[in-house]
Design a protein around this motif. Structure first.
Motif, mmCIF file in Angstrom:
data_model
loop_
_atom_site.group_PDB
_atom_site.id
_atom_site.type_symbol
_atom_site.label_atom_id
_atom_site.label_comp_id
_atom_site.label_asym_id
_atom_site.label_seq_id
_atom_site.Cartn_x
_atom_site.Cartn_y
_atom_site.Cartn_z
ATOM 1 N N ALA A 9 31.427 34.135 73.457
ATOM 2 C CA ALA A 9 32.183 34.556 72.274
ATOM 3 C C ALA A 9 32.559 33.332 71.443
ATOM 4 O O ALA A 9 32.107 33.183 70.326
ATOM 5 N N ASP A 10 33.377 32.443 71.985
ATOM 6 C CA ASP A 10 33.732 31.225 71.269
ATOM 7 C C ASP A 10 34.256 30.188 72.243
ATOM 8 O O ASP A 10 34.684 30.509 73.342
ATOM 9 N N GLN A 56 35.875 28.298 77.267
ATOM 10 C CA GLN A 56 34.832 29.137 76.690
ATOM 11 C C GLN A 56 35.239 30.585 76.920
ATOM 12 O O GLN A 56 35.607 30.956 78.026
ATOM 13 N N ARG A 57 35.189 31.370 75.862
ATOM 14 C CA ARG A 57 35.508 32.801 75.959
ATOM 15 C C ARG A 57 34.187 33.568 76.000
ATOM 16 O O ARG A 57 33.236 33.230 75.295
ATOM 17 N N TYR A 60 36.781 26.643 72.616
ATOM 18 C CA TYR A 60 37.910 25.947 71.990
ATOM 19 C C TYR A 60 38.405 24.863 72.927
ATOM 20 O O TYR A 60 38.069 24.842 74.114
ATOM 21 N N THR A 119 38.085 34.358 79.783
ATOM 22 C CA THR A 119 38.029 32.952 79.421
ATOM 23 C C THR A 119 37.943 32.105 80.675
ATOM 24 O O THR A 119 38.661 32.348 81.646
#
Length: 175
Positions: free
Chosen positions: A61-62, A82-83, A64, A162
């Motif tokens: 997903a995303d 990381q998601r 950060y 996550t």
């Protein structure tokens, strides 16, 4: 003349504030007041293979990361995360990461797990503290679900989770 002077002062003030923000590291969310060493640690954490590992039926997903301090001025240990979104059950996701963590040299360091409870069972129940030494510093691994799968309206609904690696000893990790 005064309105023009005030306009110039306002413009210079905005430029100065923007420059200060960039120099302080607030241009990137989560990286406020990071030292050079903390930024280097974030880069190391972002490269950990466990953050890129994912089971089948799972999509990224995303990502950060962060370090420095939060809005209240409290220190934030360097971290990278990381998601993911997956259609797998929580137990399958836990089992996948347990295997990957053990292959990659992570170890259980939780004082909260009684001796009679197997570390893999504690991990399945999200009661564990998995750590690894990375370039001379202890890194803590966490796996969290949002929303918790038990609150999902349907077992077939995709779940978001996550994986995170954080330097040191986060307050809520149970380590």
């Amino acid at each position: 003349m005064i309105p023009r002077l005030l306009g110039n002062v306002a413009a210079y003030s905005m430029v100065a504030a923007l420059a200060a923000c960039v120099l302080a590291g607030c241009g990137e969310q989560g990286h406020v007041g990071c030292s050079d060493r903390e930024e280097q640690r974030v880069k190391v954490l972002e490269q950990l293979p466990i953050l890129q590992a994912r089971p089948s039926s799972t999509e990224a997903a995303d990502a950060y990361s962060g370090c420095g301090e939060d809005n209240s001025g409290d220190a934030i240990a360097p971290y990278a995360a990381q998601r993911y979104r997956s259609t797998l059950a929580e137990s399958d996701i836990h089992a996948f990461y347990w295997d990957e963590l053990m292959k990659d040299g992570w170890r259980n360091a939780s004082p909260a797990i009684p001796p009679e409870v197997a570390p893999s069972l504690a991990f399945q129940r999200s009661v564990s503290c998995l750590v690894k030494d990375v370039e001379g510093a202890k890194v803590v691994f966490t796996l969290s679900f949002d929303p918790p799968p038990s609150a999902s309206p349907s077992p077939a609904a995709p779940v978001t989770y996550t994986v995170e690696a954080t330097d040191g000893k986060p307050v809520l990790s149970g380590c």
